[in-house]
Design a protein around this motif. Structure first.
Motif, short mmCIF file in Angstrom:
data_model
loop_
_atom_site.label_atom_id
_atom_site.label_comp_id
_atom_site.label_asym_id
_atom_site.label_seq_id
_atom_site.Cartn_x
_atom_site.Cartn_y
_atom_site.Cartn_z
N VAL A 65 0.86 -1.18 0.00
CA VAL A 65 0.00 0.00 0.00
C VAL A 65 0.90 1.23 0.00
CG1 VAL A 65 -1.92 1.16 1.13
CG2 VAL A 65 -1.62 -1.31 1.43
N SER A 66 0.65 2.13 -0.92
CA SER A 66 1.47 3.33 -1.04
C SER A 66 0.69 4.37 -1.84
CB SER A 66 2.78 3.00 -1.76
OG SER A 66 3.42 4.17 -2.21
N PRO A 67 0.93 5.66 -1.59
CA PRO A 67 0.30 6.68 -2.43
C PRO A 67 0.73 6.59 -3.89
CG PRO A 67 1.15 7.66 -0.41
CD PRO A 67 1.69 6.26 -0.47
N ASP A 68 1.82 5.88 -4.16
CA ASP A 68 2.34 5.78 -5.52
C ASP A 68 1.82 4.57 -6.28
OD1 ASP A 68 3.93 8.06 -5.09
OD2 ASP A 68 5.48 6.84 -4.14
N THR A 69 0.95 3.78 -5.65
CA THR A 69 0.39 2.60 -6.31
C THR A 69 -1.13 2.72 -6.35
OG1 THR A 69 0.25 1.35 -4.24
CG2 THR A 69 2.27 1.13 -5.54
N HIS A 70 -1.76 1.92 -7.20
CA HIS A 70 -3.22 1.96 -7.29
C HIS A 70 -3.84 1.56 -5.95
CE1 HIS A 70 -3.87 -2.43 -7.35
NE2 HIS A 70 -2.78 -2.50 -8.09
N PRO A 71 -5.07 1.96 -5.67
CA PRO A 71 -5.69 1.67 -4.37
C PRO A 71 -5.69 0.17 -4.05
CG PRO A 71 -7.00 3.25 -5.59
CD PRO A 71 -5.94 2.78 -6.53
N PHE A 72 -5.35 -0.14 -2.82
CA PHE A 72 -5.31 -1.52 -2.34
C PHE A 72 -6.70 -1.89 -1.85
CE2 PHE A 72 -4.08 -5.00 0.49
CZ PHE A 72 -3.02 -5.59 -0.18
N ILE A 73 -7.29 -2.95 -2.41
CA ILE A 73 -8.68 -3.32 -2.12
C ILE A 73 -8.71 -4.54 -1.21
CG2 ILE A 73 -10.92 -3.91 -3.07
CD1 ILE A 73 -9.91 -1.11 -3.82
N VAL A 74 -9.36 -4.38 -0.06
CA VAL A 74 -9.47 -5.46 0.93
C VAL A 74 -10.92 -5.92 1.01
CG1 VAL A 74 -9.19 -6.11 3.34
CG2 VAL A 74 -7.55 -4.54 2.27
N ALA A 75 -11.15 -7.20 0.76
CA ALA A 75 -12.47 -7.80 0.92
C ALA A 75 -12.56 -8.38 2.33
CB ALA A 75 -12.68 -8.90 -0.11
N GLU A 76 -13.48 -7.83 3.11
CA GLU A 76 -13.66 -8.23 4.51
C GLU A 76 -14.60 -9.43 4.57
OE1 GLU A 76 -13.60 -9.02 7.81
OE2 GLU A 76 -13.15 -6.92 8.26
N LEU A 77 -14.05 -10.59 4.94
CA LEU A 77 -14.84 -11.81 5.01
C LEU A 77 -15.81 -11.76 6.19
CD1 LEU A 77 -13.57 -15.34 4.24
CD2 LEU A 77 -15.02 -15.01 6.21
N SER A 78 -15.36 -11.23 7.32
CA SER A 78 -16.16 -11.05 8.54
C SER A 78 -16.96 -12.31 8.87
CB SER A 78 -17.05 -9.81 8.41
OG SER A 78 -18.03 -9.98 7.41
N ALA A 79 -18.26 -12.14 9.08
CA ALA A 79 -19.11 -13.27 9.47
C ALA A 79 -19.79 -13.92 8.28
CB ALA A 79 -20.18 -12.79 10.45
N ASN A 80 -19.41 -13.53 7.07
CA ASN A 80 -20.18 -13.93 5.90
C ASN A 80 -19.92 -15.36 5.43
OD1 ASN A 80 -21.57 -11.53 5.78
ND2 ASN A 80 -20.05 -10.54 4.48
N HIS A 81 -19.11 -16.09 6.17
CA HIS A 81 -19.01 -17.53 5.93
C HIS A 81 -20.25 -18.25 6.44
CE1 HIS A 81 -18.16 -17.75 10.22
NE2 HIS A 81 -17.16 -16.88 10.03
N ASN A 82 -20.98 -17.61 7.37
CA ASN A 82 -22.23 -18.15 7.92
C ASN A 82 -22.08 -19.58 8.43
OD1 ASN A 82 -23.59 -15.76 7.43
ND2 ASN A 82 -24.24 -16.38 5.39
N GLY A 83 -20.92 -19.83 9.05
CA GLY A 83 -20.72 -21.12 9.71
C GLY A 83 -20.21 -22.23 8.81
N SER A 84 -19.89 -21.91 7.57
CA SER A 84 -19.43 -22.93 6.62
C SER A 84 -18.03 -22.58 6.12
CB SER A 84 -20.39 -23.02 5.43
OG SER A 84 -19.81 -23.78 4.37
N ILE A 85 -17.08 -23.48 6.36
CA ILE A 85 -15.72 -23.23 5.87
C ILE A 85 -15.68 -23.25 4.35
CG2 ILE A 85 -14.96 -25.65 5.93
CD1 ILE A 85 -12.23 -24.57 6.94
N ASN A 86 -16.56 -24.04 3.73
CA ASN A 86 -16.59 -24.07 2.27
C ASN A 86 -17.04 -22.73 1.70
OD1 ASN A 86 -15.69 -26.73 1.97
ND2 ASN A 86 -17.74 -27.56 2.29
N THR A 87 -17.97 -22.07 2.40
CA THR A 87 -18.38 -20.72 1.99
C THR A 87 -17.20 -19.76 2.15
OG1 THR A 87 -20.68 -21.13 2.60
CG2 THR A 87 -19.99 -18.83 2.42
N ALA A 88 -16.44 -19.92 3.22
CA ALA A 88 -15.25 -19.09 3.43
C ALA A 88 -14.25 -19.30 2.29
CB ALA A 88 -14.60 -19.40 4.77
#
Length: 348
Positions: free
Chosen positions: A11-34
């Motif tokens: 991550v740097s001001p000299d590079t394109h924006p760094f995009i982070v996908a937050e997994l959070s609770a959205n696995h809904n209890g399934s590791i396969n969904t994760a």
């Protein structure tokens, strides 16, 4: 401003924006969904996937007292313990998730919520730590995380200005020197009108570090807009199904939203360009339509140039129109044809 290094990028001001996908609770209890979320994050352009490392018992206690009940918002009526028990990512999944992300060549890191989760993530060689908004005022926890000497990303959604100074000072004192803070509004979801993106510029000036955005709005407009203010990282919750029934699904972005976010934030960043008023050498794309000085008649060598001899017209290959008074009355070094551009080298 120092960069933040990930195994596969930075991550740097000299590079394109760094995009982070937050997994959070959205696995809904399934590791396969994760696993599927990690795969989709990679395929749709995310630079990293982020986990949350806690259990209900590391965050709160199992109590039905009023203090522990949620009285409004998305999770109204639930106890803190019940919510976190449902939402947490089982610790026994973490190694498999880290391995899966590495196999799919996407960076993975996590938010630890207490010292035991930091110790656990250290065993997994977590490359970067994220401090959540609700933990960022806990100086002892911030100190413990920074003391790992790993890069730190910290959300500031629950902090006032004084607390943010304390956060940054603590990270600087105990950390490795690689850190950034995220502007954030800790509402789930959040209306775009409440995001006050101008704080990004103010935070950059006050805290002299990179600033990103943790975005809880329901579309990508706020995140894309933040790039023009200098945001270098965008974090956004990510799901496979907004109707999946999990605690975070309804305000998370879908794979198609993630793809759009990655494309459009890069376009926004590329459009910023550099601060440079000078013209580059050679022909600019539209120089043919720029004005400059041209000769309006044939002239012989040694003629004195008068105002009737030259005009400011298109294209732009001659001298700047502002220089016309500098050359009037000067004697020519060569014969001139009508339509020749006026050049510095024409005059004695």
């Amino acid at each position: 401003m120092k960069m933040i290094k990930f195994p596969r990028g930075f991550v740097s001001p000299d590079t394109h924006p760094f995009i982070v996908a937050e997994l959070s609770a959205n696995h809904n209890g399934s590791i396969n969904t994760a696993f599927e979320l990690i795969k989709e994050a990679k395929e749709n352009g995310a630079d990293a996937i982020k986990l949350q490392t806690y259990t209900a018992d590391t965050l709160t206690i199992n109590s039905n007292k009023k203090d522990f009940k949620i009285s409004s918002g998305l999770w109204e009526g639930r106890t803190l313990y019940d919510l976190y028990d449902q939402a947490h990512t089982p610790w026994e999944w973490h190694k498999d998730l880290f391995d899966y992300a590495n196999d799919h060549e996407i960076d993975i890191f996590s938010s630890p919520f207490d010292e035991t989760s930091v110790d656990f993530l250290e065993e997994l060689m977590c490359p970067v730590y994220k401090i959540a908004s609700f933990e960022a005022h806990d100086t002892e926890l911030v100190k413990y995380i920074a003391s790992t000497k790993k890069p730190v990303i910290a959300s500031t959604g629950m902090l006032n200005e004084k607390e943010t100074y304390n956060l940054v000072d603590t990270i600087e004192k105990y950390g490795c020197g690689q850190y950034m803070i995220l502007h954030c509004v800790s509402s789930y979801p959040c209306d775009h009108k409440d995001y006050n993106l101008n704080l990004i510029t103010d935070m950059q000036n006050k805290f002299s570090c990179m600033v990103g955005l943790s975005d809880h709005t329901l579309n990508n407009v706020t995140a894309i807009s933040s790039i023009s203010l200098g945001a270098t990282l965008i974090e956004k919750h990510f799901t496979l199904d907004r109707d999946g029934g999990g605690p975070d699904d309804s305000f998370s972005m879908l794979p198609k939203d993630l793809k759009e976010l990655c494309i459009n934030t890069r376009i926004a960043w590329e459009s910023l360009g550099v601060v440079d008023y000078s013209l580059k050498d050679g022909e600019k794309p539209n120089i043919k339509f720029r004005r400059s000085l041209y000769y309006m008649k044939d002239l012989k060598k040694d003629s004195l140039v008068t105002k009737d001899d030259i005009r400011s017209i298109r294209p732009g290959y001659g001298m700047e129109p502002s220089k016309i008074n500098e050359i009037l009355g000067k004697r020519l070094k060569r014969d001139i044809e009508r339509g020749d551009p006026v050049l510095d080298s024409d005059f004695k």
